[in-house]
Design a protein around this motif. Structure first.
Motif, PDB file in Angstrom:
ATOM      1  N   GLY A  33       0.792  -1.227   0.000  1.00 34.48           N
ATOM      2  CA  GLY A  33       0.000   0.000   0.000  1.00 34.48           C
ATOM      3  C   GLY A  33       0.822   1.273   0.000  1.00 34.48           C
ATOM      4  O   GLY A  33       0.550   2.196  -0.775  1.00 34.48           O
ATOM      5  N   ASP A  34       1.821   1.350   0.872  1.00 34.95           N
ATOM      6  CA  ASP A  34       2.643   2.567   0.939  1.00 34.95           C
ATOM      7  C   ASP A  34       3.448   2.772  -0.341  1.00 34.95           C
ATOM      8  O   ASP A  34       3.577   3.901  -0.832  1.00 34.95           O
ATOM      9  CB  ASP A  34       3.592   2.505   2.135  1.00 34.95           C
ATOM     10  CG  ASP A  34       2.863   2.612   3.468  1.00 34.95           C
ATOM     11  OD1 ASP A  34       1.711   3.108   3.488  1.00 34.95           O
ATOM     12  OD2 ASP A  34       3.445   2.198   4.486  1.00 34.95           O
ATOM     13  N   GLU A  35       3.973   1.686  -0.883  1.00 39.75           N
ATOM     14  CA  GLU A  35       4.752   1.786  -2.113  1.00 39.75           C
ATOM     15  C   GLU A  35       3.859   2.197  -3.293  1.00 39.75           C
ATOM     16  O   GLU A  35       4.257   3.004  -4.122  1.00 39.75           O
ATOM     17  CB  GLU A  35       5.450   0.467  -2.426  1.00 39.75           C
ATOM     18  CG  GLU A  35       6.584   0.138  -1.488  1.00 39.75           C
ATOM     19  CD  GLU A  35       6.121  -0.551  -0.195  1.00 39.75           C
ATOM     20  OE1 GLU A  35       4.901  -0.738  -0.013  1.00 39.75           O
ATOM     21  OE2 GLU A  35       6.972  -0.889   0.621  1.00 39.75           O
ATOM     22  N   VAL A  36       2.661   1.634  -3.351  1.00 41.34           N
ATOM     23  CA  VAL A  36       1.720   2.011  -4.417  1.00 41.34           C
ATOM     24  C   VAL A  36       1.376   3.485  -4.296  1.00 41.34           C
ATOM     25  O   VAL A  36       1.354   4.211  -5.297  1.00 41.34           O
ATOM     26  CB  VAL A  36       0.444   1.134  -4.376  1.00 41.34           C
ATOM     27  CG1 VAL A  36      -0.631   1.685  -5.308  1.00 41.34           C
ATOM     28  CG2 VAL A  36       0.783  -0.302  -4.745  1.00 41.34           C
ATOM     29  N   GLU A  37       1.137   3.942  -3.078  1.00 44.45           N
ATOM     30  CA  GLU A  37       0.820   5.356  -2.842  1.00 44.45           C
ATOM     31  C   GLU A  37       1.936   6.254  -3.360  1.00 44.45           C
ATOM     32  O   GLU A  37       1.676   7.306  -3.951  1.00 44.45           O
ATOM     33  CB  GLU A  37       0.581   5.603  -1.352  1.00 44.45           C
ATOM     34  CG  GLU A  37       0.112   6.984  -1.021  1.00 44.45           C
ATOM     35  CD  GLU A  37      -1.257   7.313  -1.594  1.00 44.45           C
ATOM     36  OE1 GLU A  37      -1.478   8.493  -1.929  1.00 44.45           O
ATOM     37  OE2 GLU A  37      -2.103   6.411  -1.732  1.00 44.45           O
ATOM     38  N   ALA A  38       3.180   5.842  -3.175  1.00 42.47           N
ATOM     39  CA  ALA A  38       4.325   6.645  -3.603  1.00 42.47           C
ATOM     40  C   ALA A  38       4.586   6.560  -5.103  1.00 42.47           C
ATOM     41  O   ALA A  38       5.027   7.536  -5.710  1.00 42.47           O
ATOM     42  CB  ALA A  38       5.576   6.208  -2.840  1.00 42.47           C
ATOM     43  N   GLU A  39       4.309   5.403  -5.712  1.00 40.87           N
ATOM     44  CA  GLU A  39       4.746   5.174  -7.090  1.00 40.87           C
ATOM     45  C   GLU A  39       3.663   5.264  -8.156  1.00 40.87           C
ATOM     46  O   GLU A  39       3.981   5.304  -9.340  1.00 40.87           O
ATOM     47  CB  GLU A  39       5.437   3.816  -7.186  1.00 40.87           C
ATOM     48  CG  GLU A  39       6.755   3.796  -6.452  1.00 40.87           C
ATOM     49  CD  GLU A  39       7.614   2.605  -6.810  1.00 40.87           C
ATOM     50  OE1 GLU A  39       7.426   2.025  -7.901  1.00 40.87           O
ATOM     51  OE2 GLU A  39       8.484   2.255  -5.994  1.00 40.87           O
ATOM     52  N   TRP A  40       2.377   5.318  -7.781  1.00 47.71           N
ATOM     53  CA  TRP A  40       1.352   5.286  -8.825  1.00 47.71           C
ATOM     54  C   TRP A  40       1.496   6.427  -9.839  1.00 47.71           C
ATOM     55  O   TRP A  40       1.203   6.215 -11.025  1.00 47.71           O
ATOM     56  CB  TRP A  40      -0.062   5.223  -8.240  1.00 47.71           C
ATOM     57  CG  TRP A  40      -0.562   6.492  -7.610  1.00 47.71           C
ATOM     58  CD1 TRP A  40      -0.542   6.814  -6.293  1.00 47.71           C
ATOM     59  CD2 TRP A  40      -1.167   7.599  -8.284  1.00 47.71           C
ATOM     60  NE1 TRP A  40      -1.076   8.047  -6.091  1.00 47.71           N
ATOM     61  CE2 TRP A  40      -1.474   8.559  -7.304  1.00 47.71           C
ATOM     62  CE3 TRP A  40      -1.470   7.883  -9.616  1.00 47.71           C
ATOM     63  CZ2 TRP A  40      -2.076   9.773  -7.614  1.00 47.71           C
ATOM     64  CZ3 TRP A  40      -2.070   9.095  -9.925  1.00 47.71           C
ATOM     65  CH2 TRP A  40      -2.367  10.022  -8.929  1.00 47.71           C
TER      66      TRP A  40
END
Length: 88
Positions: A33-40
């Protein structure tokens, strides 16, 4: 019918990021979740390309409903995007 608060471009970009990062896709993160939030945002150009591809419904989609409405909805989603995907 539920209506998303996120734009179609953002939702598609988030799915693409999650597919790459999450163990449920091709990734390695059990909780991405945190990585998706940063990379989307890195996937916006791909999301726009997908929407452009979907402007024209295929025969199965057209038979299921109004093809003109579908095209208008996808065009509206693209018009809502305020960036230039070539900048990505």
């Amino acid at each position: 019918m539920p209506i998303s608060e996120l734009s179609a471009v953002e939702r598609i970009a988030r799915v693409l990021a999650a597919e790459r990062l999450s163990v449920n896709g091709e990734g390695y993160e059990p909780s991405a979740g945190d990585e998706v939030e940063a990379e989307w945002p890195l996937y916006i150009g791909q999301a726009v390309a997908i929407l452009k591809t979907l402007r024209e419904p295929d025969i199965v989609m057209a038979n299921a409903g109004d093809a003109g409405v579908w095209q208008a909805m996808v065009e509206a989603a693209l018009a809502d995007y305020e960036g230039d995907p070539s900048d990505e």
